[in-house]
Design a protein around this motif. Structure first.
Motif, PDB file in Angstrom:
ATOM      1  N   LYS A   1       0.772  -1.156  -0.041  1.00  0.00           N
ATOM      2  CA  LYS A   1      -0.078  -0.079   0.078  1.00  0.00           C
ATOM      3  C   LYS A   1       0.996   1.188   0.192  1.00  0.00           C
ATOM      4  CE  LYS A   1      -3.564   2.173   2.928  1.00  0.00           C
ATOM      5  NZ  LYS A   1      -4.484   2.447   2.143  1.00  0.00           N
ATOM      6  N   ASP A   2       0.555   2.220  -0.734  1.00  0.00           N
ATOM      7  CA  ASP A   2       1.201   3.691  -0.801  1.00  0.00           C
ATOM      8  C   ASP A   2       1.231   4.089   0.768  1.00  0.00           C
ATOM      9  OD1 ASP A   2       2.287   5.739  -2.636  1.00  0.00           O
ATOM     10  OD2 ASP A   2       1.178   6.582  -1.087  1.00  0.00           O
TER      11      ASP A   2
ATOM     12  N   LYS B   1       5.390   6.155  -1.625  1.00  0.00           N
ATOM     13  CA  LYS B   1       5.941   4.781  -1.988  1.00  0.00           C
ATOM     14  C   LYS B   1       5.417   3.612  -1.598  1.00  0.00           C
ATOM     15  CE  LYS B   1      10.061   5.798  -0.724  1.00  0.00           C
ATOM     16  NZ  LYS B   1      11.819   5.521  -0.580  1.00  0.00           N
ATOM     17  N   PRO B   2       5.399   2.328  -2.138  1.00  0.00           N
ATOM     18  CA  PRO B   2       4.831   1.096  -1.448  1.00  0.00           C
ATOM     19  C   PRO B   2       5.614   0.802  -0.058  1.00  0.00           C
ATOM     20  CG  PRO B   2       5.325   0.725  -3.789  1.00  0.00           C
ATOM     21  CD  PRO B   2       5.720   2.283  -3.511  1.00  0.00           C
TER      22      PRO B   2
END
Length: 232
Positions: free
Chosen positions: A21-22, A26-27
């Motif tokens: 998930k962002d 970023k992930p």
């Protein structure tokens, strides 16, 4: 070879797709991957996952995924140590020579390279079985309260109630971020993370945040933004 293994199964339920998930652009799995690679004490970062999307994103940020985690190790009941042992065996079977291994959780954006290196140095200097990150409880847990079935309140530890806070021993909890040990220690069933032969790396409270709910997630993002603004 010193490695970091990041367990990241695809079946997160409380926060769907939590591991990718962002998080602030970023992930979330990108943060521990980059921190480990920039620590100076990790040669390779391995992501143990049963999910191809997670594997693909992990590779984009510099991790390697030389095997697919078995579905029997990707349910809600499999412990982390079992996942680490499986990953070590998989890597040894393809010819990797491993010395030390760090387990880093995927949702640890507050963990930085310096802490990873500091924990490794403590492992080297102390000759402990395990080094793991922890935090101190801010309130004496000896004064915890329990709720009875009838709705009443009883003290968790009655003898501690009249004592002064400074007379109660400090207590700590696992920060759920990082665990270092020699490979042979990980593989030894007689060795345990929580033992007299392990050592804690104490973190300030501002760097510790479980991420199990959406509220946790939002709080972690706030902490991360504050740290960035302070250059930490």
């Amino acid at each position: 070879m010193r490695i970091a293994i990041i367990p990241a199964r695809g079946g997160s339920k409380r926060i769907p797709r939590k591991n990718i998930k962002d998080f602030c652009g970023k992930p979330i799995i990108a943060y521990p991957i980059e921190a480990a690679l920039n620590s100076g004490v990790v040669d390779k970062v391995i992501v143990s996952t049963d999910d191809e999307e997670i594997a693909s994103i992990a590779r984009q940020y510099g991790a390697e995924t030389p095997f697919v985690r078995s579905s029997r190790l990707a349910d809600d009941y499999t412990g982390t140590v079992a996942v680490i042992r499986d990953a070590i065996l998989q890597l040894q079977q393809i010819g990797w020579t491993l010395t030390e291994c760090a387990c880093i959780y995927a949702t640890t954006p507050l963990l930085n390279s310096e802490r990873i290196a500091e924990a490794y140095q403590l492992l080297f200097d102390s000759h402990a079985d395990f080094i793991f990150t922890c935090a101190r409880f801010s309130f004496p847990i000896q004064r915890a309260l329990l709720k009875t079935d009838q709705g009443g309140v009883i003290p968790f530890d009655p003898p501690s109630v009249p004592k002064r806070s400074q007379d109660l021993p400090p207590t700590f909890h696992d920060a759920g971020q990082l665990y270092w040990a020699a490979v042979e220690t990980w593989m030894d069933p007689a060795k345990h993370i929580y033992s007299a032969d392990s050592r804690m790396l104490l973190l300030p409270e501002r760097l510790v945040q479980d991420i199990d709910t959406q509220e946790d997630w939002e709080h972690a993002e706030l902490l991360y933004k504050v740290m960035q603004s302070l250059g930490q």
